[in-house]
Scaffold this motif. Structure first.
Motif, mmCIF file in Angstrom:
data_model
loop_
_atom_site.group_PDB
_atom_site.id
_atom_site.type_symbol
_atom_site.label_atom_id
_atom_site.label_comp_id
_atom_site.label_asym_id
_atom_site.label_seq_id
_atom_site.Cartn_x
_atom_site.Cartn_y
_atom_site.Cartn_z
ATOM 1 N N VAL A 8 0.837 -1.203 0.000
ATOM 2 C CA VAL A 8 0.000 0.000 0.000
ATOM 3 C C VAL A 8 0.873 1.254 0.000
ATOM 4 N N ALA A 9 1.929 1.237 0.795
ATOM 5 C CA ALA A 9 2.832 2.392 0.852
ATOM 6 C C ALA A 9 3.534 2.607 -0.482
ATOM 7 N N VAL A 10 3.949 1.525 -1.136
ATOM 8 C CA VAL A 10 4.605 1.636 -2.449
ATOM 9 C C VAL A 10 3.632 2.196 -3.478
ATOM 10 N N TRP A 11 2.388 1.749 -3.454
ATOM 11 C CA TRP A 11 1.403 2.244 -4.418
ATOM 12 C C TRP A 11 1.163 3.739 -4.224
ATOM 13 N N PHE A 58 12.386 1.070 -16.386
ATOM 14 C CA PHE A 58 12.369 -0.177 -15.625
ATOM 15 C C PHE A 58 13.063 -0.015 -14.272
ATOM 16 N N ASP A 59 12.486 -0.663 -13.267
ATOM 17 C CA ASP A 59 13.007 -0.674 -11.894
ATOM 18 C C ASP A 59 13.091 0.717 -11.282
ATOM 19 N N ALA A 60 12.170 1.598 -11.658
ATOM 20 C CA ALA A 60 12.146 2.939 -11.059
ATOM 21 C C ALA A 60 11.800 2.882 -9.578
ATOM 22 N N PHE A 61 11.258 1.756 -9.121
ATOM 23 C CA PHE A 61 10.893 1.626 -7.706
ATOM 24 C C PHE A 61 12.113 1.723 -6.784
ATOM 25 N N ARG A 62 13.305 1.539 -7.337
ATOM 26 C CA ARG A 62 14.513 1.581 -6.508
ATOM 27 C C ARG A 62 14.736 2.959 -5.900
ATOM 28 N N GLY A 63 14.018 3.945 -6.361
ATOM 29 C CA GLY A 63 14.155 5.282 -5.809
ATOM 30 C C GLY A 63 13.178 5.585 -4.692
ATOM 31 N N ASN A 64 12.320 4.622 -4.345
ATOM 32 C CA ASN A 64 11.314 4.925 -3.318
ATOM 33 C C ASN A 64 11.886 4.775 -1.914
ATOM 34 N N THR A 79 10.440 2.099 8.403
ATOM 35 C CA THR A 79 11.020 2.804 7.259
ATOM 36 C C THR A 79 11.530 1.775 6.263
ATOM 37 N N ASP A 80 11.145 1.963 5.020
ATOM 38 C CA ASP A 80 11.535 1.018 3.979
ATOM 39 C C ASP A 80 11.925 1.780 2.727
ATOM 40 N N GLU A 81 12.700 1.129 1.858
ATOM 41 C CA GLU A 81 13.116 1.762 0.609
ATOM 42 C C GLU A 81 13.397 0.693 -0.440
ATOM 43 N N ALA A 82 13.367 1.139 -1.709
ATOM 44 C CA ALA A 82 13.642 0.261 -2.859
ATOM 45 C C ALA A 82 12.758 -0.983 -2.836
#
Length: 464
Positions: free
Chosen positions: A284-287, A303-309, A333-336
């Motif tokens: 949910v947080a990623v969305w 591609f793999d733009a989620f690595r910046g979250n 706290t989470d990332e990527a």
């Protein structure tokens, strides 16, 4: 020994293709689904079977195939547009190295899905491609099913041929695809011609379907359970005795409950609420992060733009204290973190244009299969579909497979899954095949009208 057996089988597959080049297309389907290159240690990795069969399939079609009846459909055009757009976003990706790694297999999956319908111009070819796909993924499912029965399975347990958590060997993906192929297996059980549907075929089909239903249990993939529920709802559309079907399904479910492991209940219990599950809370947080990201980057981040979250969220931690339960909220706290949804995967990586193309591709497929289903059912009732009774059921099976995938993809990042893109390619092939039938029958009707209404002699002289 396994390496040598796989090598010999592949060489025999390729050798047959020198007499029937279309076999090279089937060889690529087999290699891309099973990934035998990951199963060997010396011979298979060294010959790069995926590249070998990919080149052979395309070269065989280009040089030897008569290409009669090959058509380029609108959905192939959409996939081509998506392919070109993905190439552009890869060149402007936030993380070029990771984007290039994913692009290496995505472009091949999209290209082959575009190419596949051009090679399938007959019912035999269409059925052969479907059969190879079902049997190949069935090899993975049956072996995993045996391990589940003997060992009980479990979340992230080693159930597959290779120790790999990508592609079809990812547990949730395999659970989804396993449920996807059930309608196709049922179609072969009634309309197959390569293997006539006798008692042996029906017995094997029953065993394969049972193994498919075991996948959500063995992998403890929550998505698989949702996909089974969706397929059962879809089946109500075609069964004659719906009440009997519902009662039988509920009875089988209740009978199976005592045989399920406790870990399965614990995992499935998280479906009712996302609050106490770290995986669901992260999704949910990623969305939410993805929506904010695309607001600022409408064309996506490649591609793999989620690595910046990177994000922080609160998750309740429940502890039992006697007869009461204490709830304490902790900041996490989470990332990527990956998208865990095909919709948000497309949105974050390809932005609004890419998501629009992807949704258009699948919506058009659902509409086309529904149109074929209704048209050929009507023609069958009118007695105008003699010898083509298989078309409407196949359109239904492909449509149901696509719906199951789309539901499962809401919780997995499988927007570019090669197996599903192959299904899309076969839908395009079936659509083209039926369009050719319509065109041929239209020409025959025009010829019959011309023969039954000859031009009078006087009019012929005047026209001359």
């Amino acid at each position: 020994m396994l390496d040598l057996a796989l090598f010999a089988f592949l060489i025999a597959f390729v050798a047959i293709g020198f007499r029937r080049p279309f076999v090279w297309v089937l060889a690529y389907l087999y290699v891309d689904i099973l990934a035998p290159g990951k199963m060997g240690w010396t011979l298979m990795p060294s010959i790069q079977p995926s590249l070998l069969t990919f080149i052979a399939a395309f070269a065989g079609w280009l040089l030897t195939d008569p290409k009669h009846g090959s058509r380029f459909t609108l959905r192939q055009g959409i996939m081509l547009a998506l392919l070109l757009y993905c190439m552009w976003t890869t060149g402007n990706a936030d993380f070029p190295e990771f984007a290039a790694t994913k692009w290496e297999w995505v472009w091949k999956a999209l290209f082959f899905a575009i190419f596949l319908p051009l090679t399938i111009t007959t019912r035999t070819r269409l059925e052969s491609a479907l059969l190879v796909m079902v049997l190949t993924v069935g090899a993975i499912i049956i072996s995993a099913g045996i391990k589940v029965v003997l060992g009980g399975g479990g979340y992230e347990n080693d159930l597959f041929f290779v120790n790999d958590n990508s592609g079809l060997y990812e547990s949730s993906t395999l659970a989804t695809v396993a449920v996807c192929i059930i309608p196709i297996v049922l179609w072969f059980n009634k309309y197959g011609t390569v293997f006539l549907p006798d008692w042996r075929v029906k017995l094997f089909s029953a065993g394969l379907i049972f193994a498919c239903l075991l996948m959500p249990v063995g992998t403890e993939a929550r998505t698989g359970l949702v996909c089974i529920a969706v397929l059962l709802v879809l089946a109500l559309r075609d069964v004659k005795r719906r009440l009997t079907f519902i009662v039988a399904g509920a009875t089988l479910g209740l009978v199976a409950l005592p045989f399920l492991p406790p870990s399965f209940y614990e995992r499935m219990s998280t479906l009712s609420s996302a609050d106490g599950d770290e995986s669901a809370s992260t999704r949910v947080a990623v969305w939410e992060w993805t929506i904010d990201y695309v607001t600022e980057n409408p064309t996506g981040g490649g591609f793999d733009a989620f690595r910046g979250n990177k994000f922080t969220y609160k998750m309740p931690v429940r502890e039992k204290q006697g007869n009461t339960e204490a709830v304490e909220y902790q900041e996490v706290t989470d990332e990527a973190r990956a998208y865990h949804s095909a919709v948000f995967e497309m949105l974050g990586e390809q932005g609004y244009p890419g998501l629009a193309l992807w949704l258009w591709l699948h919506a058009l497929g659902l509409w086309q299969m529904e149109r074929l289903r209704r048209r050929w059912r009507k023609r069958l009732k009118l007695g105008e579909a003699e010898g083509r009774e298989w078309i409407a059921p196949l359109a239904t099976a492909l449509q149901y497979s696509q719906i199951v995938y789309l539901v499962g993809s809401l919780f997995q990042g499988i927007a570019y899954q090669p197996f599903v893109l192959m299904i899309v390619g076969l839908q395009c092939a079936l659509w083209s095949y039926c369009k050719r039938i319509d065109s041929h029958e239209a020409r025959e009707r025009r010829a019959m009208r011309a023969a039954s209404n000859p031009i009078p002699a006087g009019d012929a002289v005047t026209a001359g």
